[in-house]
Design an enzyme around this catalytic site. Sequence first.
Site, mmCIF file in Angstrom:
data_model
loop_
_atom_site.group_PDB
_atom_site.id
_atom_site.type_symbol
_atom_site.label_atom_id
_atom_site.label_comp_id
_atom_site.label_asym_id
_atom_site.label_seq_id
_atom_site.Cartn_x
_atom_site.Cartn_y
_atom_site.Cartn_z
ATOM 1 N N HIS A 124 0.793 -1.232 0.000
ATOM 2 C CA HIS A 124 0.000 0.000 0.000
ATOM 3 C C HIS A 124 0.818 1.271 0.000
ATOM 4 C CE1 HIS A 124 -4.209 -1.311 0.443
ATOM 5 N NE2 HIS A 124 -3.674 -2.380 1.008
ATOM 6 N N LYS A 136 -9.294 13.993 3.596
ATOM 7 C CA LYS A 136 -8.457 12.807 3.672
ATOM 8 C C LYS A 136 -7.568 12.983 4.901
ATOM 9 C CE LYS A 136 -6.762 13.755 -0.517
ATOM 10 N NZ LYS A 136 -6.763 12.480 -1.199
ATOM 11 N N ARG A 137 -6.794 11.945 5.275
ATOM 12 C CA ARG A 137 -5.879 12.142 6.397
ATOM 13 C C ARG A 137 -4.951 13.321 6.118
ATOM 14 N NH1 ARG A 137 -6.063 8.415 10.826
ATOM 15 N NH2 ARG A 137 -4.119 9.417 11.426
ATOM 16 N N LYS A 148 0.335 14.600 1.185
ATOM 17 C CA LYS A 148 -0.961 14.873 0.541
ATOM 18 C C LYS A 148 -1.142 16.362 0.257
ATOM 19 C CE LYS A 148 -3.129 10.872 2.833
ATOM 20 N NZ LYS A 148 -3.652 9.982 1.777
ATOM 21 N N THR A 158 -8.620 6.528 -2.949
ATOM 22 C CA THR A 158 -9.953 6.036 -3.290
ATOM 23 C C THR A 158 -10.955 7.170 -3.132
ATOM 24 O OG1 THR A 158 -10.100 5.174 -1.033
ATOM 25 C CG2 THR A 158 -9.673 3.579 -2.794
ATOM 26 N N LYS A 161 -14.429 8.447 -5.343
ATOM 27 C CA LYS A 161 -15.756 8.725 -4.768
ATOM 28 C C LYS A 161 -16.241 10.117 -5.172
ATOM 29 C CE LYS A 161 -14.325 5.785 -0.991
ATOM 30 N NZ LYS A 161 -13.660 5.775 0.321
#
Length: 841
Positions: free
Chosen positions: A381, A572-573, A578, A680, A684
């Site tokens: 992952h 998101k986290r 990110k 993911t 969505k």
Amino acid sequence: MSKPQAEVLAAREKIAQAQLRAVDNRTGMDVPSIQKAFLEHLFYTVGKDHHNAQRRDAYVALASVVRDRLMQRWIRTQQRYYEVDAKRTYYLSMEFLMGRALANNLINVGLYDEVSKILSDFGINLTDLIEQEADAGLGNGGLGRLAACYLDSMATLALPGYGYGIRYEFGIFDQVIRNGAQVERPEQWLRLGNPWEFSRPEYLVPVKLYGRVAPKTDSEGRYRAEWIDTQDVVGMPYDTPVAGFRNDTVNTLRLWRARATSEFDLGVFNAGDYLRAVEQKDVSENISKVLYPNDSYPEGKELRLKQQYFFVSCSIQDIVRRYLTGHKNFDAFSDKVAIQLNDTHPAIAIPELMRVLLDQHHLGWDQAWAICSKTFAYTNHTLLAEALETWPVDLMERLLPRHMQLIYEINARWLKSLEGTPFGTDEGKRKLSIIGEEGGKRVRMAVLATVGSHHVNGVAALHTQLIKQTLLPEFDALDKKKIVNITNGVTPRRWLLQANPKLSAMITKSIGEGWTTKLSELKELEKLADDKSFRAEFKKVKKANKEELAAIVKAETGVELDVNAMFDVQVKRIHEYKRQLLNVLHVVALYHRIKANPSHVKVPRNVLIGGKSAPGYAIAKLIIRLVNGVADVVNNDPATRGKLRVAFIPNYRVSLAEKIFPASDLSQQISTAGKEASGTGNMKFALNGALTLGTLDGANVEMREEVGPENFFLFGLTAEQVAQTKSDGYDPWKHYESDPELRAVLDAIARGDFSGGNPTLFQPIVDNLLRHGDEYLLLADFRSYLDAQKKVEEAWLDQDKWTRMAILNVARMGKFSSDRAVGQYAEQIWDAKPVAISLTK
Ligand code: D6G
């Protein structure tokens, strides 16, 4: 058959027949049966009449109605798997981020609309009851939610699948914001009870820890290891039904809770120290107490390794027990059992299965190893170096002495097998060893998982390519078939049908309901993108969803959003790679532009950011404070009225995500290229008609291919350019000096513009960018990001065009269904076949 035996069998048959009749009576799917069942459960299960029943009581009664209907299908499914001796797939995962179950189960058994109607006749609003349920937050982020989507797809594809994990008493913490900062609160999802789980004390399993290995020889003179003087705990399974979409399949999620053994404290107890004995009971039960709240960052604590081994040992023993109910030996094991390791967290399953086969069932090494290597597969992952798990050998030796021996033996044989290959040199062996020597001897879990698995998969095309090139190139060279790609997917049932009922109804009205299980049918919407009235309806739905989200944001943060303005969202986290910070830099730039000349900013926006930070991740927490600091200044400045609103949405979780995706216009997927394995959330958002602003990272690459580059806002360096920039000696100052807008943004933060004039609060953030090398290349991508944001604005100004693009995004998301992903796992990795379930056979 002896007479008493025949009598017992006849009696059993009688009970079985009577049970069938009783069940038939009780689980009718017609309106009167459901009405009756609801009132009965309120009375008999909850113990309430209509005077004293509260919402929670009505929720429990309704959950019980649904549960009864699942139970019939669940029992039938499990019976069938035994009858046909199905090959079963076991998904081992430290995390299952399930969210709420009620609406999903109602939809999957096909009762949502009827129940909604029945309740409204009673004056009860179904959505109020749905809100009563606590999220099952047994995961951190993407990895855990992926596991939940895959369970949904396994059941929907009628695959005999099981999830195995830990029943944490405390899931991911609740995030509250105090003075702009994240504060963690314990999340007690089980406090009011959980109607969806069933404890199965008949399947308790013992788990050993610590102790030592005593070498023994058996009566035939063979070496037998005995693991003795251990401290033992037991695992108690809790089963949750996982319903397929309208196909009568109900699979099982089995989560383990640690309990003290009944003789837990005998030694201490006999010594007369009763209180200490009881205290020790707590220590062993701590194993399943709390989820480690780190995402993509291993904590390296002894308790974490204990958690991993605890649930793996319980699961392997349970899998072997189930297999042996229908088999006399292990010859068919790998034909009947596939085990998927969700990241390296459960990789200790490989030596554990070896231990069970060697020490408990006395197989020889070669046979046991052949079984293992045909049973396990591993999903990688992450490539982030800091996220790759390793465990110190001395810890492993102390906690799991037998496993450490087995790992050494596996490694010795593995390294020997390299002889005669290009990696048979000392250098090659050092690189490929399961034991790493740098920084003290450590077990490299990714190498262990790869050596013990028949397939390793990455989770998006780019990620898999990078695994082959950078993480495991030698493994790829040795066996070209071992590393495969399976791009992640999300379940359309939860993420469109349930989360966005308005859009779903509109889609179904136009193209039928086949898309719910064959998502590629959404393609038929393409032609409707040019249909004016379809576009108008699509916009109407989006606006209604935005109104719902705006009400939540207002209630949670006090910030009033303009529902006609763009909803620009990043949830998101919180993690440096990110790049939520890059988003904030853009917001500050926009703010400066508004201040300089309000008429220059033509597109009004609501910038929404949400996500949890690991509690010990200081810089991520500071980024949350910065978002809130910027929000405070921007929202309170009259100059921004009608132009810009900023809100940090607290406590991002599955049930909130279900409200956010349907209401979003712009989806920010802006990680540094090469860092996000797949994502993911990106899928969505697009599935719900948001346009993506993103880098060529993870699954963004494939999403862009699917929707067409003209329907995707691209920016930033590619993964290759990122690597090149770094190896060329990246200098963030260059960007600071050459880009006045960037300089103004960083200076404003450094000056304390967003910290009440305090220049020290956000200094570490500025320092990271300017003085510590800007590891995630925010400054290198800043200009390209702002240019792409300009293109976003231009597109927004033509609302017809925007809506067209959004419809095309929805239409072209078919590939990103978890049904497609799970189908690929079944075919390419598990060799698993569907087993259709019929209630009448
Ligand atoms: C689920 C449903 C229950 C069934 C059990 C089977 O809890 O009816 O008996 O699974 O579990 P195994 O015997 O396959 O572990």
